[in-house]
Design a protein around this motif. Structure first.
Motif, mmCIF file in Angstrom:
data_model
loop_
_atom_site.group_PDB
_atom_site.id
_atom_site.type_symbol
_atom_site.label_atom_id
_atom_site.label_comp_id
_atom_site.label_asym_id
_atom_site.label_seq_id
_atom_site.Cartn_x
_atom_site.Cartn_y
_atom_site.Cartn_z
ATOM 1 N N LEU A 210 10.005 19.261 -22.049
ATOM 2 C CA LEU A 210 8.884 20.039 -22.571
ATOM 3 C C LEU A 210 7.625 19.185 -22.696
ATOM 4 N N THR A 211 7.801 17.940 -23.107
ATOM 5 C CA THR A 211 6.664 17.020 -23.181
ATOM 6 C C THR A 211 6.108 16.742 -21.790
ATOM 7 N N VAL A 212 6.994 16.554 -20.836
ATOM 8 C CA VAL A 212 6.568 16.312 -19.460
ATOM 9 C C VAL A 212 5.818 17.528 -18.910
ATOM 10 N N ASP A 213 6.287 18.737 -19.233
ATOM 11 C CA ASP A 213 5.591 19.952 -18.788
ATOM 12 C C ASP A 213 4.153 19.962 -19.279
ATOM 13 N N CYS A 214 3.949 19.570 -20.545
ATOM 14 C CA CYS A 214 2.603 19.546 -21.117
ATOM 15 C C CYS A 214 1.739 18.507 -20.405
ATOM 16 N N ILE A 215 2.283 17.321 -20.171
ATOM 17 C CA ILE A 215 1.526 16.279 -19.470
ATOM 18 C C ILE A 215 1.146 16.751 -18.077
ATOM 19 N N GLU A 216 2.080 17.420 -17.388
ATOM 20 C CA GLU A 216 1.801 17.898 -16.034
ATOM 21 C C GLU A 216 0.692 18.948 -16.037
ATOM 22 N N HIS B 101 -1.654 18.671 -28.731
ATOM 23 C CA HIS B 101 -0.754 19.594 -28.039
ATOM 24 C C HIS B 101 0.498 19.915 -28.847
ATOM 25 N N ARG B 102 0.505 19.504 -30.119
ATOM 26 C CA ARG B 102 1.607 19.796 -31.042
ATOM 27 C C ARG B 102 2.946 19.314 -30.493
ATOM 28 N N LEU B 103 2.942 18.057 -30.071
ATOM 29 C CA LEU B 103 4.138 17.431 -29.532
ATOM 30 C C LEU B 103 4.650 16.369 -30.498
ATOM 31 N N ASP B 104 5.910 16.023 -30.365
ATOM 32 C CA ASP B 104 6.484 14.931 -31.144
ATOM 33 C C ASP B 104 5.903 13.606 -30.649
ATOM 34 N N GLU B 105 5.436 12.767 -31.578
ATOM 35 C CA GLU B 105 4.783 11.513 -31.180
ATOM 36 C C GLU B 105 5.711 10.602 -30.389
ATOM 37 N N GLU B 106 6.934 10.437 -30.871
ATOM 38 C CA GLU B 106 7.845 9.516 -30.200
ATOM 39 C C GLU B 106 8.231 10.018 -28.809
ATOM 40 N N LYS B 107 8.425 11.320 -28.668
ATOM 41 C CA LYS B 107 8.746 11.871 -27.350
ATOM 42 C C LYS B 107 7.554 11.766 -26.401
ATOM 43 N N THR B 108 6.359 11.942 -26.945
ATOM 44 C CA THR B 108 5.150 11.800 -26.123
ATOM 45 C C THR B 108 4.994 10.370 -25.645
ATOM 46 N N LEU B 109 5.181 9.430 -26.547
ATOM 47 C CA LEU B 109 5.058 8.026 -26.189
ATOM 48 C C LEU B 109 6.109 7.641 -25.148
ATOM 49 N N ALA B 110 7.339 8.091 -25.352
ATOM 50 C CA ALA B 110 8.398 7.783 -24.387
ATOM 51 C C ALA B 110 8.073 8.363 -23.017
ATOM 52 N N ALA B 111 7.544 9.590 -22.992
ATOM 53 C CA ALA B 111 7.205 10.234 -21.714
ATOM 54 C C ALA B 111 6.099 9.469 -20.994
#
Length: 468
Positions: free
Chosen positions: A18-24, A47-57
């Protein structure tokens, strides 16, 4: 399948889909500005994403070549980028000087080094890939100022209120400007070379034309403050660099301070070094052997298993190995989910770091509960975990081909762990006095008992707290 599609397909295998979808989506439809020097924390918030998941992505995206990661040395005063590089190894100066603030700073990883992400040209070409062709104010916005400066959407209109002149000069070009100086402090500043000239405009106004010449070069020159009178000025600017420069003349008053004074959290080098995804991806290529970079505050957590030698004797090597491996897996997972990173394991011991004391205490409480569950599942108290926590300054270093930490804070944290009894978390005063830690202890009903202890090799008594 195109190369870009293949990159994002691979990224979905490595990071949260889901995080990758937002980045794309942002890559495909966002403004160029949105894809240059991305502030990972601001991106997650927007984008109301989890910080750690965003950073990992974003870290995995950089590993795959979809994004480029940059390490920027920042001025604590104005938020300007003083230097930038593709790795932390480029932060190699003892002092960085900001011409705009007329001050020098020793770099610290938790205050002065940010990490940002820019989309790769192979994925999407954006204007900032050729920064010398950006419009002047976009250069200031996207290249000079860090991602921690919260510039307003109407930046151009706000800057116009304080701007007396703004000009572009090609390499070797010379320009003559005529302007009228107000009775205020004025700065001539170029964001490309960081050349600056301060003008203290005061005294009786004059109609007589004053003259000033300024050479702009790579020397990051700060010229001595000049005193001029309010009135007409003929300003001569010469570009002696090999790049386009964009000097501006502005009034350094309240409007400028208000414009640059709004700040937002940004991804610091300290936080990234304490991120498990980063350590997993960039195991051995973070620091040079000779680098010693300061961190003003980092929280260390040490664990060890009590009686592990007797455990091997009691249940046998195979059963003991499986238990210890399960314990390591649980600890790694807890550290990662609390925004920490395992620095190393030594025998049955773990050394981990966290960006703040509350994250470490939250992890310790979860570790204690997890060990109790594992013992219940196995029907015996074989996993007796000792935990110690301390917070303070340290050095980030390269030891034994890995990114590590050095200093008295590390030593104290290790010694504190050695005093802990099984299922009791031992901390120092620096940890329990943290406001967020106090809230965690209060909400969890955890009591603390303090005592003074002289720690081996420390040479002084330290107040420690047992959390039970």
């Amino acid at each position: 399948m195109s190369e870009v599609d293949a990159l994002f397909a691979a990224l979905r295998q490595a990071a949260d889909p889901l995080t990758v979808d937002c980045i794309e989506r942002v890559v495909m439809h966002g403004l160029d500005r949105d894809l240059n020097r991305i502030n990972a924390l601001a991106f997650a918030d927007e984008h109301r994403l989890d910080e750690e998941k965003t950073l990992a992505a974003l870290l995995h995206a950089a590993r795959l070549g979809a994004f480029e990661m940059t390490w920027n040395v920042l001025c604590p005063g104005c938020g300007g980028v003083l230097d930038t590089g593709a790795t932390l190894k480029t932060v190699d100066q003892e002092t960085y000087h900001c011409a705009l603030c007329a001050a020098g700073y020793e770099p610290t990883l938790d205050e002065m080094v940010e990490v940002t992400f820019t989309v790769s040209p192979r994925v999407r070409r954006i204007a900032a890939h050729d920064p010398d062709r950006l419009p002047p104010l976009e250069y200031y916005r996207q290249i000079f100022f860090s991602s921690g400066v919260d510039l307003p959407q109407d930046f151009e209109a706000r800057f116009a209120r304080i701007q007396l002149e703004l000009i572009e000069l090609a390499p070797g070009e010379k320009a003559f400007l005529s302007l009228r100086l107000p009775a205020q402090f004025v700065i001539v500043f170029d964001a490309v070379t960081h050349s600056a000239q301060f003008i203290d405009v005061k005294g009786d106004p004059t109609d007589e034309r004053q003259n000033l010449s300024m050479v702009i070069s790579k020397a990051h020159a700060l010229h001595e403050t000049l005193t001029l009178r309010p009135g007409p000025l003929r300003l001569t600017l010469e570009n002696h660099s090999d790049r386009r420069v964009i000097p501006n003349v502005c009034v350094a008053g309240d409007d400028l301070h208000d414009l640059l004074g709004r700040r937002r959290p940004f991804l610091t080098a300290k936080r990234l070094l304490s991120n498990q995804s980063f350590r997993d991806i960039y195991r051995t290529d973070t620091l040079d052997v000779d680098q010693r970079l300061k961190i003003t505050s980092l929280t260390f957590l040490f664990t060890d298993l009590r009686g592990s030698t007797a455990l091997y004797e009691r249940v046998g090597d195979l059963a003991a190995f499986d238990l210890v491996r399960a314990h390591f897996q649980v600890l790694h997972e807890i550290v990662a989910t609390e925004a920490g990173a395992v620095v190393k394991t030594i025998g049955d011991a773990v050394m981990a770091t966290f960006p703040s004391p509350d994250r470490a205490v939250a992890a310790a409480l979860r570790m204690r509960e997890a060990m109790l569950r594992l013992n219940t599942e196995h029907g015996s108290d074989d996993l007796l975990l000792k935990i110690g926590i301390h917070e303070g300054p340290c050095l980030a270093v390269n030891l034994n081909d890995r990114q590590d930490y050095f200093g008295q804070t590390v030593n104290i944290a290790s010694r504190v762990q050695g005093l802990a009894d099984p299922n009791v978390i031992m901390t120092t005063e620096a940890v329990v006095e943290d406001t967020h830690v106090s809230e965690i202890l209060r909400d969890s009903g955890i009591s603390s008992v303090s005592r003074m202890e002289e720690l081996q090799g420390i040479g002084r008594e330290v107040k420690i707290f047992a959390l039970s």
